[in-house]
Design a protein around this motif. Structure first.
Motif, PDB file in Angstrom:
ATOM      1  N   UNK A  41       0.904  -1.287   0.077  1.00 16.81           N
ATOM      2  CA  UNK A  41      -0.061   0.032  -0.170  1.00 16.81           C
ATOM      3  C   UNK A  41       0.700   1.181  -0.043  1.00 16.81           C
ATOM      4  N   UNK A  42       0.296   2.274  -0.900  1.00 14.07           N
ATOM      5  CA  UNK A  42       1.189   3.629  -0.991  1.00 14.07           C
ATOM      6  C   UNK A  42      -0.105   4.609  -0.877  1.00 14.07           C
ATOM      7  N   UNK A  43       0.382   5.703  -0.185  1.00 10.19           N
ATOM      8  CA  UNK A  43      -0.634   7.067  -0.190  1.00 10.19           C
ATOM      9  C   UNK A  43      -0.646   7.675  -1.417  1.00 10.19           C
ATOM     10  N   UNK A  77      -1.136   2.536  -6.113  1.00  8.60           N
ATOM     11  CA  UNK A  77      -1.494   1.413  -5.791  1.00  8.60           C
ATOM     12  C   UNK A  77      -1.920   0.416  -7.082  1.00  8.60           C
ATOM     13  N   UNK A  78      -1.343  -1.054  -6.929  1.00  8.83           N
ATOM     14  CA  UNK A  78      -1.679  -1.666  -7.918  1.00  8.83           C
ATOM     15  C   UNK A  78      -2.932  -2.674  -8.006  1.00  8.83           C
ATOM     16  N   UNK A 108     -11.477   6.337  -7.532  1.00  9.41           N
ATOM     17  CA  UNK A 108     -10.165   6.393  -8.297  1.00  9.41           C
ATOM     18  C   UNK A 108      -9.884   5.102  -8.525  1.00  9.41           C
ATOM     19  N   UNK A 109      -9.825   4.502  -9.458  1.00  5.17           N
ATOM     20  CA  UNK A 109      -9.073   3.215  -9.835  1.00  5.17           C
ATOM     21  C   UNK A 109      -7.674   3.015  -9.492  1.00  5.17           C
ATOM     22  N   UNK A 110      -7.151   1.754  -9.097  1.00  7.36           N
ATOM     23  CA  UNK A 110      -5.797   1.438  -8.987  1.00  7.36           C
ATOM     24  C   UNK A 110      -5.019   1.902 -10.384  1.00  7.36           C
ATOM     25  N   UNK A 111      -3.625   2.447  -9.931  1.00  8.83           N
ATOM     26  CA  UNK A 111      -2.888   2.741 -10.950  1.00  8.83           C
ATOM     27  C   UNK A 111      -3.366   3.818 -11.957  1.00  8.83           C
ATOM     28  N   UNK A 112      -3.851   4.949 -11.361  1.00 13.36           N
ATOM     29  CA  UNK A 112      -4.562   5.781 -12.397  1.00 13.36           C
ATOM     30  C   UNK A 112      -4.558   7.409 -11.827  1.00 13.36           C
ATOM     31  N   UNK A 113      -4.816   8.225 -12.780  1.00  7.44           N
ATOM     32  CA  UNK A 113      -4.408   9.545 -12.466  1.00  7.44           C
ATOM     33  C   UNK A 113      -5.806  10.296 -12.548  1.00  7.44           C
TER      34      UNK A 113
END
Length: 188
Positions: A41-43, A77-78, A108-113
């Motif tokens: 996990x990452x912020x 986050x993946x 917000x989906x994973x690995x998205x901007x």
């Protein structure tokens, strides 16, 4: 003389009881370690890409300005998505809150901007007549993380974007100095 048998029942029960909870704690700790290693996990990461301040009403008793920000939110986050349930933005100038705004909830989906565009109308500051002014943008939000089909409980997230130098525009003129991207600090 008759010898009494040793009293072991109570001590054996305590030993088995302690051994059971020790094994349970080690198993739970190992499971949490494996879950952390799988998810990593990452912020989320926040950046202010652009900010502008334009004069709107200078004829009223309390002059007001319009402030616009372009904020980039990156979920690194993946395997975890983020639900933003409530987003309350505040703009500070010289440690005084001058404007606030709310944005609607989103996922917000994973690995998205995600690109956000909070806009504010607030009190004009005396020192904002020319050039650029330094402002602080803060976000208070309730977030939930989604892992596969599971959702976490509500967590409080605070984002602070310091040293945002906002260009001041007058009469549709544009400042010549470019905006420098600001990295924000995130606390959950």
């Amino acid at each position: 003389m008759a010898t009494q048998p040793p009293v072991r029942g109570r001590f054996e029960f305590c030993g088995v009881f302690i051994l059971f909870f020790l094994r349970l704690a080690i198993g739970l700790g190992f499971s949490l370690l494996m879950l952390w290693l799988i998810l990593r996990p990452h912020k989320p990461r926040y950046y202010v890409d652009y900010a502008s301040l334009s004069q709107l009403n200078l004829t009223e008793k309390t002059p007001s300005s319009r402030m616009e920000f372009n904020v980039t939110v990156r979920n690194p986050n993946g395997k975890m998505g983020i639900y933003y349930d409530k987003m309350e933005w505040n703009v500070y100038y010289e440690d005084q809150s001058i404007a606030s705004s709310d944005l609607p909830p989103f996922y917000q989906h994973h690995k998205s901007t995600t690109f956000l565009h909070p806009a504010f109308t607030g009190k004009d500051q005396k020192n904002s007549s020319r050039g650029a002014v330094e402002m602080i943008l803060r976000l208070h939000s309730k977030v939930r993380f989604k892992i596969w089909f599971l959702k976490s409980w509500d967590l409080k997230m605070r984002v602070k974007c310091d040293h945002i130098y906002v260009n001041v525009y007058h009469n549709n003129s544009h400042a010549s100095n470019p905006f420098n991207r600001t990295t924000c600090s995130v606390a959950i």
